[in-house]
Design an enzyme around this catalytic site. Structure first.
Site, short mmCIF file in Angstrom:
data_model
loop_
_atom_site.label_atom_id
_atom_site.label_comp_id
_atom_site.label_asym_id
_atom_site.label_seq_id
_atom_site.Cartn_x
_atom_site.Cartn_y
_atom_site.Cartn_z
N CYS A 1 -4.79 -4.65 -7.46
CA CYS A 1 -3.86 -3.52 -7.50
C CYS A 1 -3.90 -2.77 -6.18
CB CYS A 1 -4.24 -2.57 -8.63
SG CYS A 1 -4.08 -3.26 -10.28
N HIS B 1 -10.00 -6.31 -9.38
CA HIS B 1 -9.36 -5.00 -9.46
C HIS B 1 -9.43 -4.33 -8.10
CE1 HIS B 1 -9.06 -4.96 -13.86
NE2 HIS B 1 -10.22 -5.59 -13.84
#
EC number: 3.4.22.34
Length: 486
Positions: A211, A169
């Site tokens: 991301c 992430h």
């Protein structure tokens, strides 16, 4: 007739050699097949130096299965390519393969029909030793600075090539790690500058799956470090998990979590099916870009970006990923058949996992009740984070301003003062709780607080006003307390 008899023993010898080679499962590198060009430049690797690699899975928890599966898969590709175990450093929490929820204990798969990719992967840095500080020390070759783990580092020399792959992430300006603090863009770039200044590598290629991963390099990645970077997404969008339950293609029915990430499986499945002595980095970039965009639809897809020294992408991939002799006669890179596959936003993959765990649990069981509680707390904590950031923005800038969501012009860094960003994140977490992997999406808001000249004292006041009633005790299952992100 005499001429025909003269050549027959030579043909027989060639057939014997080919049968012998095939019986060993592959052709010997020294034996050229008719479709392979005898290119001396491809055969001579004396000038390549040593190939090194750093592989990082920055998450933990079974809902993040895919990140460790990605990294283990990458390790297998590099080993088949001839990289030695001593030259590959792996950082992963290592809590997935033997997790109670893993339907195939002791294994990891990265594709619905894939083989185990966990076997043989070295446990260089696991558990509490998977830290940003250790990652920097490993990359710099600073064995004295690493804490815990095997002590293995990138002890590269001036003529060596380095491949870095990260999967997890992220958020604007940050890459997650299972142990906080996280990797901040400025610290990562500073590490790369130090590595370059040490003169201990020739060239480096970095692949980043996260991301907003473009924000790690946007506006701050120099072009003169002999480093080429590609990222799964630009500076303001999510990347995507894939091979998820209920999607097409779906993992085997016993799996309740995603097996891979879209950008990651795109580059790895490309590397496995092409001769990397012939395929260039540029060719792989375009193939991965096409697949990760879901074939230019961006419907469940992201923009693969590139940074740094673009001249490096004209080189062959084998300089970094090695060469698997089994691929010697595979065709040159061609764009794959346009076949869209199911994906999920990285930040929603944990909700998908919890939903499938709840759905498959026995009615009335303790497991079903606990899963529902965790799912409820997870969504409640998300709403708390979103509402808190929005209220802080209102307190600082008024109800009509949209300052915290502003995106800077392309080519500009996320923030001018990275230490200010860390400070604002710390203030928020002290008053409002851990950002968690979901809350990293709000990093741009904290960057804009800094870019607008807000003092730490004002941020303290706003955070106190917004989160004065916050209590960690409300979250007994959801892991909202993970230490400070900065």
């Amino acid at each position: 007739m005499a001429k025909s008899c003269y050549f027959r023993p030579a043909l027989l010898l060639l057939l014997v050699l080919l049968v012998h080679a095939e019986s060993r499962g592959r052709f010997e590198p020294k034996i050229l097949m008719p479709t392979e060009e005898a290119n001396p430049a491809d055969q001579d690797e004396d000038g390549v130096g040593t190939r090194w690699a750093v592989l990082v899975a920055g998450s933990s928890g079974y809902g993040n299965y895919r990140h460790q599966a990605d990294v283990c898969h990458a390790y297998q590709i590099l080993r088949k390519g001839g990289l030695k175990e001593e030259n590959i450093v792996v950082l992963m929490y290592d809590d997935i393969a033997n997790h109670p929820l893993n339907p195939r204990p002791g294994t990891l798969i990265n594709h619905p029909d894939g083989d185990d990719v966990y076997a043989g992967v070295p446990k260089d840095y696991t558990g509490s030793s998977v830290t940003a500080a250790n990652f920097y020390a490993v990359l710099l070759g600073d064995q004295k600075a690493v804490k815990g783990g095997s002590g293995k580092v990138i002890a590269s020399k001036p003529n060596d090539h380095i491949f870095v792959y990260y999967a997890d992430h992220g958020g604007p300006g940050v890459l997650g790690m299972p142990n906080t603090p996280h990797i901040y863009a400025a610290d990562f770039i500073e590490t790369l500058k130090k590595k370059h200044a040490s003169g201990t590598y020739k060239e480096m290629v970095i692949y980043v799956e996260a991301c907003e991963s473009g924000s790690i390099f946007e506006g701050i990645m120099p072009k003169d470090l002999n480093i080429y970077v590609t990222t799964a997404s630009n500076a303001q969008e999510s990347s995507y998990g894939t091979y998820c339950p209920g999607m097409n293609p779906s993992p085997p029915s016993e799996y309740i979590t995603c097996l891979g990430d879209l950008y990651s499986v795109a580059w790895m499945e490309d590397s496995e099916t092409h001769n990397l002595k012939k395929e260039t980095i540029k060719q792989q970039y375009h193939t991965v870009k096409m697949r990760t965009s879901n074939y230019n639809t961006y419907s469940g897809g992201s923009h693969v970006m590139e940074y740094g020294n673009n001249s490096i992408k004209s080189e062959k991939l084998y300089l970094y990923q090695g060469f698997d002799p089994a691929t010697v006669n595979l065709p040159l890179n061609e764009l794959p058949v346009k076949s869209k596959i199911g994906v999920v936003n990285q930040r929603d993959a944990d909700l998908l996992f919890l939903w499938h765990m709840y759905r498959t649990s026995e009615d009335g069981s303790r497991k079903k009740d606990d899963t529902l509680k965790e799912l409820t707390e997870t969504t409640r904590h998300r709403k708390h984070l979103d509402a808190s950031v929005e209220l802080i923005a209102t307190i600082l800038f008024g109800p009509t301003m949209n300052v915290l969501n502003l995106v800077r012009e392309p080519g500009l860094p996320l923030v001018d003062d990275w230490e200010c960003l860390k400070s604002m994140v710390r203030v928020f977490e002290e008053h409002c709780g851990s950002l968690t992997q979901y809350g990293m999406k709000h990093m741009r808001a904290f960057a804009n607080v800094c870019n607008n000249g807000v003092s730490k004292e004002l941020m303290e006041e706003a955070s106190t006003a917004a989160c004065g009633g916050y209590s960690e005790a409300r979250y007994t299952v959801h892991p909202s307390i993970l230490g400070y992100s900065a």
